[in-house]
Design a protein around this motif. Structure first.
Motif, PDB file in Angstrom:
ATOM      1  N   ALA A  15       0.859  -1.179   0.000  1.00 16.49           N
ATOM      2  CA  ALA A  15       0.000   0.000   0.000  1.00 16.49           C
ATOM      3  C   ALA A  15       0.899   1.233   0.000  1.00 16.49           C
ATOM      4  O   ALA A  15       1.984   1.226   0.589  1.00 16.49           O
ATOM      5  CB  ALA A  15      -0.875   0.000   1.253  1.00 16.49           C
ATOM      6  N   MET A  71      -3.557  -4.972  -5.088  1.00 18.95           N
ATOM      7  CA  MET A  71      -3.995  -4.769  -3.705  1.00 18.95           C
ATOM      8  C   MET A  71      -4.897  -5.935  -3.315  1.00 18.95           C
ATOM      9  O   MET A  71      -6.062  -6.011  -3.713  1.00 18.95           O
ATOM     10  CB  MET A  71      -4.740  -3.425  -3.593  1.00 18.95           C
ATOM     11  CG  MET A  71      -5.071  -3.023  -2.181  1.00 18.95           C
ATOM     12  SD  MET A  71      -3.708  -3.217  -0.984  1.00 18.95           S
ATOM     13  CE  MET A  71      -2.381  -2.317  -1.782  1.00 18.95           C
ATOM     14  N   ILE A 131      -7.912  -0.276  -1.710  1.00 20.26           N
ATOM     15  CA  ILE A 131      -7.488  -0.423  -0.300  1.00 20.26           C
ATOM     16  C   ILE A 131      -8.673  -0.144   0.614  1.00 20.26           C
ATOM     17  O   ILE A 131      -8.970  -0.922   1.529  1.00 20.26           O
ATOM     18  CB  ILE A 131      -6.334   0.556   0.048  1.00 20.26           C
ATOM     19  CG1 ILE A 131      -5.062   0.191  -0.711  1.00 20.26           C
ATOM     20  CG2 ILE A 131      -6.080   0.582   1.563  1.00 20.26           C
ATOM     21  CD1 ILE A 131      -3.899   1.127  -0.464  1.00 20.26           C
ATOM     22  N   GLY A 149      -8.897  -4.037   0.487  1.00 17.92           N
ATOM     23  CA  GLY A 149      -7.633  -4.408   1.156  1.00 17.92           C
ATOM     24  C   GLY A 149      -7.757  -4.306   2.669  1.00 17.92           C
ATOM     25  O   GLY A 149      -7.413  -5.235   3.411  1.00 17.92           O
ATOM     26  N   SER A 150      -8.265  -3.161   3.127  1.00 20.73           N
ATOM     27  CA  SER A 150      -8.427  -2.946   4.569  1.00 20.73           C
ATOM     28  C   SER A 150      -9.750  -3.501   5.084  1.00 20.73           C
ATOM     29  O   SER A 150      -9.924  -3.675   6.302  1.00 20.73           O
ATOM     30  CB  SER A 150      -8.395  -1.437   4.879  1.00 20.73           C
ATOM     31  OG  SER A 150      -7.141  -0.887   4.550  1.00 20.73           O
TER      32      SER A 150
END
Ligand SMILES: NC(=O)C1=CN([C@@H]2O[C@H](COP(=O)(O)OP(=O)(O)OC[C@H]3O[C@@H](n4cnc5c(N)ncnc54)[C@H](O)[C@@H]3O)[C@@H](O)[C@H]2O)C=CC1
Ligand SMILES: O=C(O)[C@@H]1CCC=N1
Length: 272
Positions: free
Chosen positions: A98, A119, A170, A174-175
């Motif tokens: 990231a 990602m 993200i 991703g998060s």
């Protein structure tokens, strides 16, 4: 898919998730190498998945067709510096970091890379990952297909046309597992307060989350709001719970959190 030799530089949580998913999907373990300075990180990967491990990044990267950069963003520059002597012309480089742009990675490795930024997220571990991909202009169609198939081996994949789209991935994927874990943690905590033991509280929450996600997936034509309304009986219990979420601006909180993730990625692009 092509079974190129692939080296992961960095054998942490995310590399492990992808490696586990790849091996489970049938990617040959003897084509996969992972590096980490500590034996404690390398050994479990060799034991659990039968892959090669190496403490020497340069050696492991040199012998690979595909190099996946999977160290923390803070370490990327020093790790890449030690790889500068490699001839990257026939290699595909995939970065899962990231907050490190393609141009920064070219700078760090002192060459114009065949680079795909990916990602991913940790559910790749069980083949349920979600990855976003961005390819630099020079990347061949063949390399793009390989990168996409690699990530499809551990879940779903989508392309973004602008590099900034990776920061959106993200925030939304991703998060995102962490957001759902946080939500489930909060629910488990309250279920325990309401009298359930920890295991039963977890079961209640995890099965509800799983069922909700599966229901969403099984009904692609149905809006999320409709699925929500189908649970929400007029004058009933769910309506009160949802009213409480809305009263505390849950949607605004979610939007703010996702924007905070994007902002941090943008900030990291300047820091590292
Ligand atoms: N954890 C996640 O859910 C996701 C992480 N990422 C990205 O993946 C990358 C790695 O993140 P995590 O796996 O969470 O971190 P981690 O801290 O679990 O793993 C990093 C690994 O790098 C290894 N390492 C440290 N110094 C090294 C060196 N000099 N040479 C080779 N390996 C070295 C460490 O042993 C460690 O195993 C980050 O850039 C992050 O942005 C991307 C998407 C999701
Ligand atoms: O928290 C992070 O920075 C990494 C990127 C997405 C998930 N974990």
């Amino acid at each position: 898919m092509e079974q190129r030799s692939i080296t992961f530089i960095g054998a942490g949580n995310m590399a492990r998730s992808i490696i586990a998913g790849l091996v489970a999907s049938g990617y040959p373990a003897n084509k996969i190498t992972a590096t980490a300075p500590s034996e404690a990180r390398r050994e479990p990967l060799a034991r659990d998945y039968g892959i090669h491990t190496d403490a020497d990044n340069l050696r492991a990267a040199q012998q690979a067709d595909v190099i996946v950069l999977a160290v923390k963003p803070q370490l990327m520059e020093s790790v890449c510096h030690a790889l500068q002597d490699i001839d990257f012309s026939n290699k595909l480089v995939i970065s899962i970091a990231a907050g490190i742009s393609a141009s920064r990675l070219n700078e760090m490795l002192n060459t114009e890379l065949n680079l795909v930024r990916v990602m991913p997220n940790t559910p790749s571990l069980i083949g349920k990952g979600m990855s976003g991909l961005f390819a630099s202009q020079s990347v061949s169609e063949n390399d793009k297909v390989y990168a996409e198939q690699l990530m499809q081996a551990v879940g779903e994949a989508c392309w973004v046309q602008q590099e900034s789209g990776i920061n959106g991935v993200i925030a939304a994927a991703g998060s995102a597992p962490a957001y759902f874990f946080l939500f489930m943690e909060a629910m488990q905590k309250e279920a325990i307060k309401q009298g359930f033991d920890a295991d039963t509280a977890r079961l209640l929450v995890q099965q509800s989350a799983l069922g909700a996600a599966e229901l969403v997936k099984a009904n692609p034509e149905t809006e999320l709001s409709t699925l929500r309304e189908q649970v929400t009986s007029k004058g009933g219990t769910t309506a009160e719970a949802i009213r409480t979420f809305n009263e505390h601006q849950l949607s605004d909180i979610v939007a703010k959190a996702m924007r905070a993730a994007v902002s941090r990625a943008e900030e990291m692009e300047k820091l590292f």
